[in-house]
Scaffold this active site. Sequence first.
Site, PDB file in Angstrom:
ATOM      1  N   ASP A 129      15.398 -60.591 -33.865  1.00  0.00           N
ATOM      2  CA  ASP A 129      14.297 -61.196 -34.476  1.00  0.00           C
ATOM      3  C   ASP A 129      15.148 -62.707 -34.983  1.00  0.00           C
ATOM      4  OD1 ASP A 129      12.611 -58.963 -34.296  1.00  0.00           O
ATOM      5  OD2 ASP A 129      12.766 -58.811 -36.707  1.00  0.00           O
ATOM      6  N   ARG A 164      -7.411 -66.281 -15.198  1.00  0.00           N
ATOM      7  CA  ARG A 164      -7.523 -65.717 -16.515  1.00  0.00           C
ATOM      8  C   ARG A 164      -6.660 -66.312 -17.580  1.00  0.00           C
ATOM      9  NH1 ARG A 164      -6.937 -59.508 -14.366  1.00  0.00           N
ATOM     10  NH2 ARG A 164      -9.217 -58.948 -13.971  1.00  0.00           N
ATOM     11  N   MET A 171       7.633 -59.133 -30.476  1.00  0.00           N
ATOM     12  CA  MET A 171       8.088 -58.567 -31.812  1.00  0.00           C
ATOM     13  C   MET A 171       8.790 -59.883 -32.583  1.00  0.00           C
ATOM     14  SD  MET A 171      10.069 -55.158 -31.199  1.00  0.00           S
ATOM     15  CE  MET A 171       9.608 -53.588 -30.939  1.00  0.00           C
ATOM     16  N   ARG A 173       8.530 -59.529 -36.372  1.00  0.00           N
ATOM     17  CA  ARG A 173       8.042 -59.107 -37.631  1.00  0.00           C
ATOM     18  C   ARG A 173       7.804 -60.471 -38.647  1.00  0.00           C
ATOM     19  NH1 ARG A 173      11.333 -54.383 -39.718  1.00  0.00           N
ATOM     20  NH2 ARG A 173      12.887 -55.680 -40.107  1.00  0.00           N
ATOM     21  N   GLU A 223       3.878 -60.649 -33.264  1.00  0.00           N
ATOM     22  CA  GLU A 223       3.240 -59.403 -33.824  1.00  0.00           C
ATOM     23  C   GLU A 223       2.654 -59.529 -35.266  1.00  0.00           C
ATOM     24  OE1 GLU A 223       6.032 -56.222 -33.794  1.00  0.00           O
ATOM     25  OE2 GLU A 223       7.459 -57.280 -34.974  1.00  0.00           O
ATOM     26  N   ARG A 276      13.973 -54.733 -26.696  1.00  0.00           N
ATOM     27  CA  ARG A 276      14.952 -54.267 -27.265  1.00  0.00           C
ATOM     28  C   ARG A 276      16.026 -53.532 -26.410  1.00  0.00           C
ATOM     29  NH1 ARG A 276      12.866 -52.253 -32.711  1.00  0.00           N
ATOM     30  NH2 ARG A 276      14.033 -50.531 -32.219  1.00  0.00           N
TER      31      ARG A 276
HETATM   32  O1  F6P Z   1      13.757 -55.690 -36.648  1.00  0.00           O
HETATM   33  C1  F6P Z   1      13.547 -55.677 -35.281  1.00  0.00           C
HETATM   34  C2  F6P Z   1      12.206 -55.188 -34.861  1.00  0.00           C
HETATM   35  O2  F6P Z   1      12.392 -55.430 -33.374  1.00  0.00           O
HETATM   36  C3  F6P Z   1      11.014 -55.993 -35.135  1.00  0.00           C
HETATM   37  O3  F6P Z   1      10.873 -57.128 -34.565  1.00  0.00           O
HETATM   38  C4  F6P Z   1      10.064 -54.950 -35.068  1.00  0.00           C
HETATM   39  O4  F6P Z   1       8.784 -55.521 -35.962  1.00  0.00           O
HETATM   40  C5  F6P Z   1      10.938 -53.834 -35.630  1.00  0.00           C
HETATM   41  O5  F6P Z   1      11.834 -53.772 -35.222  1.00  0.00           O
HETATM   42  C6  F6P Z   1      10.059 -52.439 -34.905  1.00  0.00           C
HETATM   43  O6  F6P Z   1      10.811 -51.577 -35.432  1.00  0.00           O
HETATM   44  P1  F6P Z   1      10.691 -49.944 -34.721  1.00  0.00           P
HETATM   45  O7  F6P Z   1      11.783 -49.843 -33.562  1.00  0.00           O
HETATM   46  O8  F6P Z   1      11.241 -49.140 -36.040  1.00  0.00           O
HETATM   47  O9  F6P Z   1       9.566 -49.636 -34.398  1.00  0.00           O
END
Ligand code: F6P
Length: 343
Positions: A129, A164, A171, A173, A223, A276
């Site tokens: 993040d 389109r 992600m 948060r 998100e 990730r």
């Molecule tokens: O904190 C990093 C993060 O990847 C956020 O961007 C995301 O909202 C969250 O983790 C998702 O968490 P989890 O892996 O617990 O679903």
Amino acid sequence: MIKRIGILTGGGDCPGLNPAIRGAVYRALDYNYEVYGIEEGWGGLIKGDINLLSLSEVREIVDRGGTILGTSRLNPYKIEQGVEKVLESIEKFKLDALVAIGGEDTLGVANKLYKEKKIKLVGAPKTMDNDLSGTDYTFGFNSSVTKAMEAMQSLQDTGRSHRRIMVLEVMGRHAGWVALFTGLASGTDWTLIPEEKIDLEKMCQHLKEVYRKNKHASIVISEGVILPGVDTGKEELDQFGHMILRKRGVGNLLADLIKEKTGIETRHAVIGHIQRGGSPTLFDRILGLRCGVTAVDLIAQGKFGYMAALKGNKVIGIPLEEAVSKLKTVDKKWWELAQVFFK
Ligand code: F6P
């Protein structure tokens, strides 16, 4: 005198964790420290899941995604006798100091344990993040954004072919760094981040205009964005009080809204956890290694309660307090830069 140190990785995993572990283990050898790997973040200290970590185990992990130690979002302060169990394990395994590798949650716990229980520990800054204060970048961010950028480019290819509008949800948060950098690096026509007020009418007008000229358009949304007038229901919270955003599907909702307001066929995709995983980028490998090495140097210097941080080209020690006291969100300067490209 320090003889034995423990290392843990907590919170969401991200590329760069393994290089950081490697950096710490290699550096520990220079000080003759024995290194113990703590499994699954603070959970390993609660359960006593702690094992000797040898050089051979970290030798070939510089290019590996995830974390060989495993991770969790366990908060010892939210578990009955959690902190006591952490202290017991530290005692039982004779850990003279700890390296906590994590983001605001893991390092927030580390800072509390340091201040309240006088545990000798240091931190290293990871999170995709990039919302940790006190460091220019956290490792994990570069790799994740690179993946999101590539995903956006793929969406643009298909959007261009099918005429389109394409929406990508990424992600991030509470912070819009991932969306912002994805948008800038892939050339989206608009970007939505949680920090900025949203004007759906203006955005749809703009998308229509872009579409009229180019026969396709793209947009990235973080998100954590709250769409005005859209009820996303009640979110579940994790042990650190963060909303679990997976179920909201804000990208999907946005695509429907765009379709409704513009009349243009719109599709969306959610990159989610793909972002990730995978091998760390060059940037994250080097930053991870440097932070791991510096974290152990901080222990050797007796700088407990400190975290390795990137400042310009240097990795230095800063107080953990500085890193965890305030979330680093997208500031006006960066947002102004993003807007230059909303044309
Ligand atoms: O904190 C990093 C993060 O990847 C956020 O961007 C995301 O909202 C969250 O983790 C998702 O968490 P989890 O892996 O617990 O679903």
